[in-house]
Design a protein around this motif. Structure first.
Motif, short mmCIF file in Angstrom:
data_model
loop_
_atom_site.label_atom_id
_atom_site.label_comp_id
_atom_site.label_asym_id
_atom_site.label_seq_id
_atom_site.Cartn_x
_atom_site.Cartn_y
_atom_site.Cartn_z
N ILE A 178 -34.72 -54.53 -48.87
CA ILE A 178 -36.02 -54.22 -49.46
C ILE A 178 -35.90 -53.18 -50.57
O ILE A 178 -36.43 -53.40 -51.67
CB ILE A 178 -37.02 -53.80 -48.36
N PRO A 179 -35.21 -52.05 -50.37
CA PRO A 179 -35.08 -51.10 -51.50
C PRO A 179 -34.31 -51.69 -52.68
O PRO A 179 -34.64 -51.41 -53.84
CB PRO A 179 -34.32 -49.92 -50.91
N VAL A 180 -33.32 -52.52 -52.40
CA VAL A 180 -32.57 -53.15 -53.49
C VAL A 180 -33.49 -54.08 -54.28
O VAL A 180 -33.46 -54.10 -55.52
CB VAL A 180 -31.36 -53.92 -52.92
N GLY A 224 -34.41 -53.50 -58.17
CA GLY A 224 -34.09 -54.57 -59.11
C GLY A 224 -35.33 -55.05 -59.84
O GLY A 224 -35.28 -55.31 -61.05
N SER A 225 -36.45 -55.16 -59.14
CA SER A 225 -37.69 -55.58 -59.79
C SER A 225 -38.15 -54.55 -60.81
O SER A 225 -38.61 -54.91 -61.90
CB SER A 225 -38.79 -55.79 -58.74
N GLU A 262 -30.67 -57.00 -39.47
CA GLU A 262 -29.83 -55.96 -40.07
C GLU A 262 -29.89 -55.97 -41.60
O GLU A 262 -29.93 -54.93 -42.24
CB GLU A 262 -28.38 -56.13 -39.63
N ILE A 263 -29.90 -57.15 -42.20
CA ILE A 263 -29.76 -57.28 -43.65
C ILE A 263 -31.10 -57.15 -44.37
O ILE A 263 -31.19 -56.47 -45.39
CB ILE A 263 -29.08 -58.62 -44.01
N VAL A 264 -32.14 -57.81 -43.89
CA VAL A 264 -33.41 -57.84 -44.62
C VAL A 264 -34.01 -56.45 -44.81
O VAL A 264 -34.41 -56.12 -45.93
CB VAL A 264 -34.39 -58.82 -43.94
N PRO A 265 -34.08 -55.61 -43.81
CA PRO A 265 -34.63 -54.26 -44.08
C PRO A 265 -33.80 -53.47 -45.09
O PRO A 265 -34.34 -52.69 -45.86
CB PRO A 265 -34.61 -53.58 -42.71
N ALA A 266 -32.51 -53.70 -45.12
CA ALA A 266 -31.66 -53.00 -46.08
C ALA A 266 -31.83 -53.55 -47.49
O ALA A 266 -31.57 -52.85 -48.47
CB ALA A 266 -30.20 -53.09 -45.66
#
Length: 123
Positions: free
Chosen positions: A50-52, A56-57, A44-48
């Protein structure tokens, strides 16, 4: 000999470990297992995230590029100011030296006459 032949032909019933479960495995059918709490959390958390992470990068690299550009501009301004100071110092030293130095007495050297039998004349 006949008894051994007859005993060898007699089949004994197979002994099973459990009467409720068959002895063979069904490899094609797999029972779905319930996901562990960690697996569910990561799915649930890891795919969400990726855009963050990408955003941030991008922000970090943009700020780092801006900082590098500003630092280079400041360095160039300081270097230009130092060059101006040195040029002014050279001008002052040349002006203070000019009354002491009269016309130059250094003459350009005359080309040597070469020997015609030794070397061709210098042009």
């Amino acid at each position: 000999m006949v008894t051994q032949y007859l005993l060898a032909r007699v089949r004994l019933p197979a002994i099973r470990r459990s009467t409720s479960q068959p002895h063979f495995r069904l490899y094609g059918t797999v029972e779905p297992r319930a996901k562990s709490a960690y697996a569910q959390w990561y799915s649930e958390i890891v795919p969400a995230m990726i855009p963050v992470f990408l955003l941030g990068s991008a922000v970090y690299l943009g700020l780092q590029l801006s900082q590098l550009k500003l630092s280079h501009e400041r360095y160039m301004e300081q270097a230009t100011q130092r060059v101006r100071e040195l040029e002014a110092e050279v001008d002052v030293l040349q002006k203070s030296r000019s009354p002491l130095v009269t016309t130059s007495t250094v003459q350009e050297p005359q080309p040597r006459k070469s020997r015609w039998w030794w070397l061709p004349p210098a042009i």
